[in-house]
Design an enzyme around this catalytic site. Structure first.
Site, PDB file in Angstrom:
ATOM      1  N   TYR A 145       0.827  -1.207   0.000  1.00  0.00           N
ATOM      2  CA  TYR A 145       0.000   0.000   0.000  1.00  0.00           C
ATOM      3  C   TYR A 145       0.865   1.263   0.000  1.00  0.00           C
ATOM      4  CZ  TYR A 145      -3.497   3.409   1.620  1.00  0.00           C
ATOM      5  OH  TYR A 145      -4.313   4.515   1.734  1.00  0.00           O
ATOM      6  N   LYS A 149       1.609   3.911  -3.140  1.00  0.00           N
ATOM      7  CA  LYS A 149       1.278   5.332  -2.952  1.00  0.00           C
ATOM      8  C   LYS A 149       2.516   6.194  -3.202  1.00  0.00           C
ATOM      9  CE  LYS A 149      -3.056   5.189  -1.713  1.00  0.00           C
ATOM     10  NZ  LYS A 149      -4.072   5.729  -2.644  1.00  0.00           N
TER      11      LYS A 149
HETATM   12  N1  LIG Z   1      -9.330   5.107   3.847  1.00  0.00           N
HETATM   13  C1  LIG Z   1      -8.433   5.799   4.505  1.00  0.00           C
HETATM   14  O1  LIG Z   1      -8.445   5.876   5.738  1.00  0.00           O
HETATM   15  C2  LIG Z   1      -7.367   6.548   3.729  1.00  0.00           C
HETATM   16  C3  LIG Z   1      -6.356   7.197   4.428  1.00  0.00           C
HETATM   17  C4  LIG Z   1      -5.414   7.956   3.740  1.00  0.00           C
HETATM   18  C5  LIG Z   1      -5.483   8.050   2.353  1.00  0.00           C
HETATM   19  N2  LIG Z   1      -6.450   7.383   1.681  1.00  0.00           N
HETATM   20  C6  LIG Z   1      -6.463   7.514   0.211  1.00  0.00           C
HETATM   21  O2  LIG Z   1      -7.280   8.623  -0.109  1.00  0.00           O
HETATM   22  C7  LIG Z   1      -7.866   8.443  -1.401  1.00  0.00           C
HETATM   23  C8  LIG Z   1      -9.364   8.713  -1.334  1.00  0.00           C
HETATM   24  O3  LIG Z   1      -9.923   7.856  -0.362  1.00  0.00           O
HETATM   25  P1  LIG Z   1     -11.505   7.809  -0.135  1.00  0.00           P
HETATM   26  O4  LIG Z   1     -11.716   6.857   0.972  1.00  0.00           O
HETATM   27  O5  LIG Z   1     -12.045   9.185  -0.075  1.00  0.00           O
HETATM   28  O6  LIG Z   1     -11.960   7.138  -1.535  1.00  0.00           O
HETATM   29  P2  LIG Z   1     -13.236   6.194  -1.802  1.00  0.00           P
HETATM   30  O7  LIG Z   1     -14.392   6.630  -1.002  1.00  0.00           O
HETATM   31  O8  LIG Z   1     -12.801   4.780  -1.703  1.00  0.00           O
HETATM   32  O9  LIG Z   1     -13.495   6.581  -3.335  1.00  0.00           O
HETATM   33  C9  LIG Z   1     -12.577   6.205  -4.311  1.00  0.00           C
HETATM   34  C10 LIG Z   1     -12.892   6.836  -5.647  1.00  0.00           C
HETATM   35  O10 LIG Z   1     -12.096   6.152  -6.628  1.00  0.00           O
HETATM   36  C11 LIG Z   1     -12.968   5.625  -7.638  1.00  0.00           C
HETATM   37  N3  LIG Z   1     -12.526   4.303  -8.083  1.00  0.00           N
HETATM   38  C12 LIG Z   1     -12.249   3.217  -7.310  1.00  0.00           C
HETATM   39  N4  LIG Z   1     -11.918   2.164  -8.084  1.00  0.00           N
HETATM   40  C13 LIG Z   1     -11.998   2.600  -9.373  1.00  0.00           C
HETATM   41  C14 LIG Z   1     -11.775   1.979 -10.641  1.00  0.00           C
HETATM   42  N5  LIG Z   1     -11.422   0.687 -10.754  1.00  0.00           N
HETATM   43  N6  LIG Z   1     -11.951   2.721 -11.745  1.00  0.00           N
HETATM   44  C15 LIG Z   1     -12.302   4.014 -11.650  1.00  0.00           C
HETATM   45  N7  LIG Z   1     -12.533   4.673 -10.496  1.00  0.00           N
HETATM   46  C16 LIG Z   1     -12.373   3.957  -9.372  1.00  0.00           C
HETATM   47  C17 LIG Z   1     -14.327   5.488  -6.968  1.00  0.00           C
HETATM   48  O11 LIG Z   1     -15.313   5.476  -7.979  1.00  0.00           O
HETATM   49  P3  LIG Z   1     -16.678   4.613  -7.790  1.00  0.00           P
HETATM   50  O12 LIG Z   1     -17.555   5.445  -6.876  1.00  0.00           O
HETATM   51  O13 LIG Z   1     -17.200   4.500  -9.162  1.00  0.00           O
HETATM   52  O14 LIG Z   1     -16.297   3.308  -7.161  1.00  0.00           O
HETATM   53  C18 LIG Z   1     -14.351   6.718  -6.072  1.00  0.00           C
HETATM   54  O15 LIG Z   1     -14.717   7.857  -6.807  1.00  0.00           O
HETATM   55  C19 LIG Z   1      -7.492   7.036  -1.831  1.00  0.00           C
HETATM   56  O16 LIG Z   1      -6.407   7.102  -2.706  1.00  0.00           O
HETATM   57  C20 LIG Z   1      -7.084   6.359  -0.534  1.00  0.00           C
HETATM   58  O17 LIG Z   1      -6.121   5.341  -0.732  1.00  0.00           O
HETATM   59  C21 LIG Z   1      -7.402   6.656   2.334  1.00  0.00           C
END
Ligand SMILES: NC(=O)c1ccc[n+]([C@@H]2O[C@H](COP(=O)([O-])OP(=O)(O)OC[C@H]3O[C@@H](n4cnc5c(N)ncnc54)[C@H](OP(=O)(O)O)[C@@H]3O)[C@@H](O)[C@H]2O)c1
Length: 241
Positions: A145, A149
């Site tokens: 992961y 990133k």
């Molecule tokens: N979760 C955590 O605690 C955390 C912490 C730090 C950083 N992050 C990072 O922050 C970023 C945003 O996180 P989030 O939780 O706000 O995101 P999220 O709610 O999981 O949303 C992800 C977005 O990416 C799109 N996506 C996912 N798979 C896809 C695919 N195969 N093709 C095209 N689009 C796709 C989704 O579209 P659909 O709606 O169509 O699925 C959605 O718009 C990510 O990069 C994550 O790794 C997360």
């Protein structure tokens, strides 16, 4: 980066609005992306906002009057190069998980789709790319992961935007619609920790979104093409003002 006070921010926003800039958002259907879209529209910062995603979102109401949507196939992104044309600023909140997409699928979305989008954005005239990465991103990490990133960050940096802002939030706090049981437990525990030490291990998605928008209205520091905002800086910049 010192966070501006409320008066400074007000003036920065007014100056930014006068520039009539346009932006796109990748990942606007996600937890951070939807907060980002709401904040951008609330502040009326851009004359046009394009959502680039794999599906069309239901957006109804006058507040979406200057929002358009481009549905693209990320596996054939060159065919949608036009979607990336003509935007000053690009926000990327794209991402999946290994549990959802498998290891290869995770690398494809979180690194390759992002790099490809960044290249098309640059070719289309984008000068400021804002990337949501993660705390601990590190190209040399032994954790897939964090390594992926870190690779995504390095590849976006290499595209050579006039300005590239990389956000490294810790665990995102939100009412996630999708069920992720492990993350849910972590979030509950961190929600308690956040009362004691708000900036240590987590950050609300709304704070990340506000920090991204506030970052964009602030001028680039002289000579600093790439800026990295760690979790504490995101908290400082994303406070409501
Ligand atoms: N979760 C955590 O605690 C955390 C912490 C730090 C950083 N992050 C990072 O922050 C970023 C945003 O996180 P989030 O939780 O706000 O995101 P999220 O709610 O999981 O949303 C992800 C977005 O990416 C799109 N996506 C996912 N798979 C896809 C695919 N195969 N093709 C095209 N689009 C796709 C989704 O579209 P659909 O709606 O169509 O699925 C959605 O718009 C990510 O990069 C994550 O790794 C997360």
């Amino acid at each position: 980066m010192a966070a501006p006070n409320a008066d400074e921010l007000k003036s920065l926003r007014e100056n930014f609005q006068k520039k009539n800039q346009t932006c796109f958002i990748l990942g606007a259907s996600g937890e951070t992306g939807k907060e980002l879209l709401a904040e951008i529209l609330r502040q009326q910062l851009f004359s046009r906002v394009t959502l680039i995603g794999r599906r069309k979102l239901e957006l109804e109401g006058q507040q979406y009057a200057n929002v358009s949507q481009e549905v693209v196939d990320f596996e054939k992104l060159d065919e949608s190069a036009g979607a990336f044309q003509g935007h000053d600023v690009g926000f990327c909140c794209l991402g999946t998980t290994r549990a959802k997409a498998g290891a290869a699928g995770f690398v494809r979305v979180d690194r390759d789709y992002i790099e490809h989008s960044a290249k098309l954005a640059k070719a289309g005239g984008c000068h400021h790319f804002v990337l949501q990465s993660t705390k601990g991103a590190n190209i040399s990490s032994s954790f897939l992961y964090l390594k992926v990133k870190g690779e995504a960050e390095a590849r976006v940096e290499a595209v050579g935007f006039d300005r590239c802002s990389i956000f490294r939030p810790a665990v995102l706090l939100c009412d996630r619609q999708e069920s992720r049981p492990g993350e849910w437990v972590t979030r509950k525990v961190l929600g308690v920790v956040a009362h004691i030490s708000p900036t240590a291990m987590s950050v609300p998605t709304v704070t990340v979104a506000r920090a991204m928008v506030n970052n964009v209205v602030m001028p680039r520091k002289d000579g600093q093409m790439v800026e990295i905002l760690e979790n504490a800086a995101i908290h400082a910049l994303g406070q409501p003002k």
